[in-house]
Design a protein around this motif. Structure first.
Motif, PDB file in Angstrom:
ATOM      1  N   VAL A   1       0.806  -1.088  -0.046  1.00 15.94           N
ATOM      2  CA  VAL A   1      -0.080   0.179  -0.009  1.00 15.94           C
ATOM      3  C   VAL A   1       0.762   1.306   0.036  1.00 15.94           C
ATOM      4  O   VAL A   1       1.911   1.366   0.663  1.00 15.94           O
ATOM      5  CB  VAL A   1      -0.898   0.075   1.272  1.00 15.94           C
ATOM      6  CG1 VAL A   1      -1.980   1.196   1.112  1.00 15.94           C
ATOM      7  CG2 VAL A   1      -1.851  -1.199   1.244  1.00 15.94           C
ATOM      8  N   GLY A   2       0.585   2.374  -0.914  1.00 15.21           N
ATOM      9  CA  GLY A   2       1.467   3.582  -0.900  1.00 15.21           C
ATOM     10  C   GLY A   2       2.559   3.622  -1.616  1.00 15.21           C
ATOM     11  O   GLY A   2       2.665   2.630  -2.499  1.00 15.21           O
TER      12      GLY A   2
ATOM     13  N   ALA B   1       5.525   3.742   1.932  1.00 15.56           N
ATOM     14  CA  ALA B   1       4.686   2.541   1.588  1.00 15.56           C
ATOM     15  C   ALA B   1       4.601   1.740   2.771  1.00 15.56           C
ATOM     16  O   ALA B   1       5.548   1.596   3.847  1.00 15.56           O
ATOM     17  CB  ALA B   1       5.670   1.829   0.626  1.00 15.56           C
TER      18      ALA B   1
ATOM     19  N   SER C   1      -3.453   3.986  -2.617  1.00 18.11           N
ATOM     20  CA  SER C   1      -2.193   4.200  -2.979  1.00 18.11           C
ATOM     21  C   SER C   1      -2.256   5.424  -3.891  1.00 18.11           C
ATOM     22  O   SER C   1      -0.977   6.221  -4.158  1.00 18.11           O
ATOM     23  CB  SER C   1      -1.567   2.946  -3.617  1.00 18.11           C
ATOM     24  OG  SER C   1      -1.202   1.755  -2.824  1.00 18.11           O
TER      25      SER C   1
END
Length: 378
Positions: free
Chosen positions: A19-20, A27, A250
């Motif tokens: 994620v991210g 992240a 994200s």
């Protein structure tokens, strides 16, 4: 939920969902598997750990998971951490300014610094609170989410939204503060009461309608199996729902555009929850909210009949509710006017222009709104 103090040792390699890492966001990974708490030390120490020295950790947990919270605290203490357990009320009763202040006091008395870590263990309400406390203590410390409910795993713990409720509405006070990691231990789901597990399915089904229709197909193939964590597709349903949310957040951490689609069904749902003083399960309210959003899309000429009807069929097949009290529309409408998606006095709803094609419907005709609510009125 019932107490669950199963073995905390690490199991086979879990699924890691990133994620991210885009749009300027940090992240982190969501880990999905069984017996994952052996992963905690690596997340707690993080890349900034210096010289092997282990600092303070606060394990925030609800009263219903007192044994689990204490077991985690003891395990971390044995590994050299200065660990405390902070017990908070169950469910939405934890998401208040008073409970947040209680947590801040516990951190202050323990000498928490910016290098220390908060762990939120429990359902979505607990992780929302723990993340908010982490976001506001010293203007932000690291935190880790350990969701123990289906709803928490596929929704609340992923994406960095943290917050508390006020008398005026749900999640109106909060911050975007992504965790350092999320541990979704599927073993914890086995102790959930069936109604709590089914409630979480509403968010899974939402992910199917807005982005991943394969989710709907898995549930439609065997609705009864989908109602239990022992079902053959539980891990796949959880992972698919998480991947939908991970992809969206994200790209849009702070809900400036795309992330709004995750609120499908939530505008009415949050109004229902407030009207019921948060005694309704979140997933039950979201189910009614999605049935309403489907009718709103249909009546606005945006959604085809087959997809609108499919909402009712899928939700009903797993035992989720489709209706709410017809006499409450005026109160619900007033509450929706302060929804986070509203702009000034303009109501905004997420609807579908087709399966997996979410879009915004702004300032709908009041008569259309009322007609749509009529379709979900008991």
């Amino acid at each position: 939920m019932s107490e669950n103090t199963q073995s905390w040792s690490a199991s086979a390699t879990p699924t890691r969902i990133p994620v991210g890492g885009t749009a300027g966001t940090a992240a982190y990974d969501v880990l999905v598997g069984h017996q994952l708490l052996g992963e905690l030390p690596g997340l707690i120490d993080g890349p900034a750990a210096a010289g092997g020295e282990r600092g303070r950790v606060a394990v925030v947990h609800p009263e219903a998971l007192a044994g689990t919270g204490e077991a985690i605290r003891e395990d971390l203490a044995e590994q050299g951490y200065q660990a405390i357990a902070v017990q908070v009320p169950n469910a939405e009763e934890a998401k208040t300014a008073e409970v947040a202040a209680y947590c801040w006091k516990a951190l202050g008395q323990s000498g928490f610094t910016r290098s220390d870590v908060i762990i939120g263990v429990g359902g979505g309400a607990t992780t929302d609170l723990a993340g908010f406390v982490a976001a506001t203590w010293l203007r932000g410390v690291r935190w880790i989410a350990v969701p123990t409910t289906l709803l928490g795993m596929v929704d609340a713990a992923v994406g960095g939204k943290t917050g508390i409720n006020t008398a005026e509405g749900k999640n109106l006070v909060g911050s975007f503060h992504p965790p350092a990691g999320v541990l979704c231990d599927l073993t914890a789901l086995e102790s959930l009461p069936v109604h709590d597990y089914v409630s979480g399915l509403a968010e899974v089904i939402k992910a199917g309608f807005i982005a991943d229709p394969a989710i709907l197909g898995l549930i439609e193939a065997d609705p009864q199996a989908a109602r239990t964590p022992q079902g053959p597709h539980t891990a796949e349903l959880v992972e698919r729902a998480i991947r939908v949310k991970a992809e969206v957040v994200s790209s849009d951490l702070k809900e400036s555009g795309l992330r709004e689609i995750l609120n499908y069904g939530h505008t009415l749902a949050h109004a229902i929850e407030k009207n019921e003083r948060y005694t309704w399960r979140h997933g039950a309210a979201v189910s009614v909210g999605m049935a309403f959003a489907a009718e709103l899309g249909r009546l606005a000429g945006r959604l085809d009949d087959a997809t609108a009807d499919r909402h009712r069929a899928v939700l009903e097949s797993v035992g989720l509710p489709l209706t709410y009290r017809g006499d409450q529309w005026p109160r619900l409408l007033e509450t929706m006017k302060v929804d986070k998606k509203s702009r000034g006095d303009r109501l905004r709803f997420i609807v579908l222009d087709g399966l997996a094609r979410p879009a915004v419907l702004e300032s709908p005709d009041p008569a259309v709104l009322l007609a749509a609510y009529g379709e979900v009125s008991a």
